[in-house]
Design a protein around this motif. Structure first.
Motif, mmCIF file in Angstrom:
data_model
loop_
_atom_site.group_PDB
_atom_site.id
_atom_site.type_symbol
_atom_site.label_atom_id
_atom_site.label_comp_id
_atom_site.label_asym_id
_atom_site.label_seq_id
_atom_site.Cartn_x
_atom_site.Cartn_y
_atom_site.Cartn_z
ATOM 1 N N ASP A 43 0.838 -1.194 0.000
ATOM 2 C CA ASP A 43 0.000 0.000 0.000
ATOM 3 C C ASP A 43 0.877 1.249 0.000
ATOM 4 O O ASP A 43 2.094 1.197 0.189
ATOM 5 C CB ASP A 43 -0.981 -0.008 1.167
ATOM 6 C CG ASP A 43 -0.301 -0.032 2.533
ATOM 7 O OD1 ASP A 43 0.879 0.377 2.639
ATOM 8 O OD2 ASP A 43 -0.943 -0.467 3.498
ATOM 9 N N ALA A 44 0.239 2.386 -0.233
ATOM 10 C CA ALA A 44 0.980 3.633 -0.385
ATOM 11 C C ALA A 44 1.783 3.978 0.861
ATOM 12 O O ALA A 44 2.907 4.492 0.769
ATOM 13 C CB ALA A 44 0.021 4.767 -0.732
ATOM 14 N N ALA A 45 1.244 3.700 2.041
ATOM 15 C CA ALA A 45 1.953 4.027 3.273
ATOM 16 C C ALA A 45 3.236 3.205 3.414
ATOM 17 O O ALA A 45 4.239 3.694 3.931
ATOM 18 C CB ALA A 45 1.045 3.809 4.475
ATOM 19 N N THR A 46 3.222 1.966 2.958
ATOM 20 C CA THR A 46 4.422 1.132 3.020
ATOM 21 C C THR A 46 5.513 1.697 2.131
ATOM 22 O O THR A 46 6.693 1.711 2.491
ATOM 23 C CB THR A 46 4.099 -0.311 2.604
ATOM 24 O OG1 THR A 46 3.119 -0.858 3.504
ATOM 25 C CG2 THR A 46 5.342 -1.188 2.625
ATOM 26 N N VAL A 47 5.122 2.181 0.958
ATOM 27 C CA VAL A 47 6.101 2.722 0.008
ATOM 28 C C VAL A 47 6.528 4.130 0.392
ATOM 29 O O VAL A 47 7.721 4.459 0.388
ATOM 30 C CB VAL A 47 5.521 2.719 -1.424
ATOM 31 C CG1 VAL A 47 6.496 3.363 -2.401
ATOM 32 C CG2 VAL A 47 5.197 1.298 -1.867
ATOM 33 N N ALA A 48 5.572 4.975 0.746
ATOM 34 C CA ALA A 48 5.845 6.402 0.939
ATOM 35 C C ALA A 48 6.113 6.798 2.378
ATOM 36 O O ALA A 48 6.634 7.886 2.634
ATOM 37 C CB ALA A 48 4.667 7.220 0.401
ATOM 38 N N CYS A 144 15.181 -2.116 -8.672
ATOM 39 C CA CYS A 144 13.812 -2.508 -9.015
ATOM 40 C C CYS A 144 12.941 -1.929 -7.916
ATOM 41 O O CYS A 144 12.870 -2.474 -6.812
ATOM 42 C CB CYS A 144 13.726 -4.040 -9.082
ATOM 43 S SG CYS A 144 12.101 -4.716 -9.445
ATOM 44 N N GLN A 145 12.307 -0.817 -8.191
ATOM 45 C CA GLN A 145 11.670 -0.001 -7.168
ATOM 46 C C GLN A 145 10.149 -0.043 -7.233
ATOM 47 O O GLN A 145 9.564 0.066 -8.317
ATOM 48 C CB GLN A 145 12.094 1.467 -7.332
ATOM 49 C CG GLN A 145 13.574 1.722 -7.365
ATOM 50 C CD GLN A 145 13.886 3.161 -7.742
ATOM 51 O OE1 GLN A 145 13.039 3.871 -8.307
ATOM 52 N NE2 GLN A 145 15.091 3.611 -7.455
ATOM 53 N N PHE A 146 9.522 -0.165 -6.059
ATOM 54 C CA PHE A 146 8.099 0.159 -5.968
ATOM 55 C C PHE A 146 7.966 1.674 -6.084
ATOM 56 O O PHE A 146 8.714 2.415 -5.444
ATOM 57 C CB PHE A 146 7.525 -0.263 -4.618
ATOM 58 C CG PHE A 146 7.404 -1.740 -4.408
ATOM 59 C CD1 PHE A 146 6.461 -2.472 -5.116
ATOM 60 C CD2 PHE A 146 8.200 -2.396 -3.491
ATOM 61 C CE1 PHE A 146 6.324 -3.842 -4.915
ATOM 62 C CE2 PHE A 146 8.074 -3.751 -3.278
ATOM 63 C CZ PHE A 146 7.137 -4.481 -3.989
ATOM 64 N N VAL A 147 7.013 2.142 -6.881
ATOM 65 C CA VAL A 147 6.747 3.577 -6.993
ATOM 66 C C VAL A 147 5.244 3.815 -6.906
ATOM 67 O O VAL A 147 4.461 3.096 -7.536
ATOM 68 C CB VAL A 147 7.275 4.171 -8.315
ATOM 69 C CG1 VAL A 147 7.116 5.694 -8.307
ATOM 70 C CG2 VAL A 147 8.736 3.796 -8.541
#
Length: 301
Positions: A43-48, A144-147
Motif C-alpha cells: 500500500d501507499a503508506a508502506t512505500v511512501a 527494481c523499485q516500488f513507486v
C-alpha cells in the motif's frame, strides 16, 4: 511461485529503433503471475511512509529497502531479487545487444571489457549513489523499485519531458494500475525533439515546446515500456485528473557508474545546469581515479 523475468515474454524483433530503441507490451507477465503480484502490491503508506503525501508526487521504495521490509510479500522479494541480479543483466545484454552496439559502438571501451562480460549487481542506495564504492563493484548497478504517485488534489503531471541520467543504460516501467482506479491521465508519452530541441536543466528536463509526442503508452495493468537510454530517449507523464487513487508501477533501473567516459552521452544544458554538471563530472572523475588507484595498490600487495 518462481520469479518471472519482464523479458521472458518479449520478442527482440518488436524493438522500435526510431527515434530511440524502445519496446512496449500490453501483457508483459503471465496473467496469473501478474495477478499474484498485483494482489500483494504494497500500500501507499508502506512505500511512501506515514507522513502526509504531497500532491501528485513520486514516492519510491528501493530494492534494498524492499527486501528488508517484512511487509513486502515473498513473491515480490523473489521478483525484486531477480531483477537486481547478474542473471537479469545477462538477459538484458542478450536482448538489447544489437541496439547497444548500434547506439553506443564504443560501449565496450567505455566499460573496459566485452559487452558479454559486463557484470551486474543490486544498486546500493545513498544520497550520492553514483559515488558509492559499493556501486562500483559491478559494471551495471540494478534497481527494481516500488513507486506510487500520490493522490492528485490539483490536475498536474508528475514529471514533464525529460531524459534519464546520462549514466543510465536502461530504464523500464511496469504498470500496476488498480482496477478500481477511474481517473484519467498518467500515461507515458514518448517524444522526439522538435527542430533543434532545447536545453536541459539540472534534472534533465526540457521545455515542452522543444518536443513533440510520437507515442502514448497507456497507464494500464500489466503494461511494460522499456528503452535503451540515449540522448533521444525523451519521455514524460501526461497530467492526471483529481483522484484519491495512487498511480502504481515498478521502476527498473540499470546505471553505469564506473564508465571511463563518466557518462554515456552529453546534451546541451542551460548555463546553470552546465556549471553544475561540470562540477559533478569533475568530482566523479576524481573519485573514480582515486578508486582505481586504490584497486591497483591493493592488487599488487
Amino acid at each position: 511461485m518462481a520469479a518471472q523475468s519482464i523479458l521472458g515474454r518479449l520478442d527482440p524483433a518488436a524493438i522500435v529503433t526510431d527515434p530511440f530503441p524502445h519496446i512496449v507490451v500490453t501483457e508483459a507477465l503471465a496473467p496469473d503471475y501478474y495477478a499474484a503480484l498485483a494482489s500483494s502490491f504494497p500500500d501507499a503508506a508502506t512505500v511512501a511512509g506515514s507522513a502526509e503525501m504531497a500532491n501528485n508526487r513520486a514516492y519510491r521504495m528501493t530494492a534494498p529497502k524492499a527486501l528488508q521490509d517484512p511487509a513486502v510479500a515473498p513473491i515480490w522479494r523473489e521478483f525484486i531479487g531477480y531483477h537486481c541480479s547478474d542473471a537479469y543483466l545477462r538477459e538484458l545484454v542478450r536482448f538489447w545487444g544489437p541496439a547497444i552496439a548500434r547506439e553506443y559502438p564504443r560501449f565496450e571501451a567505455m566499460v573496459g571489457k566485452p559487452l558479454a562480460e559486463t557484470s551486474g549487481a543490486m544498486r546500493r542506495y545513498s544520497r550520492q549513489a553514483q559515488l558509492d564504492p559499493a556501486n562500483l563493484d559491478a559494471d551495471v548497478a540494478l534497481d527494481c523499485q516500488f513507486v506510487v504517485n500520490s493522490p492528485v488534489r490539483e490536475r498536474s503531471s508528475v514529471r514533464g519531458p525529460h531524459l534519464d541520467q546520462p549514466y543510465t543504460l536502461f530504464a523500464a516501467l511496469l504498470y500496476f494500475r488498480d482496477p478500481a482506479d477511474p481517473s484519467e491521465g498518467g500515461d507515458l508519452e514518448l517524444y522526439r525533439a522538435r527542430g533543434a530541441g532545447g536545453r536541459f536543466d539540472a534534472r534533465y528536463h526540457v521545455p515542452p515546446e522543444a518536443v513533440e509526442a510520437f507515442r502514448t503508452v497507456r497507464y494500464a495493468p500489466n503494461t511494460l515500456v522499456m528503452w535503451l537510454n540515449t540522448p533521444n530517449a525523451l519521455h514524460g507523464v501526461t497530467p492526471r485528473a483529481i483522484t484519491e487513487t495512487p498511480r502504481r508501477y515498478i521502476n527498473f533501473v540499470a546505471d553505469c557508474y564506473g564508465l571511463a567516459t563518466d557518462v554515456l552521452f552529453d546534451v546541451p544544458r542551460t548555463p546553470a545546469a552546465a556549471v553544475k554538471g561540470w562540477a559533478q563530472h569533475a568530482l566523479r572523475k576524481r573519485f573514480l581515479r582515486r578508486g582505481r588507484a586504490g584497486d591497483g595498490a591493493a592488487g599488487g600487495a
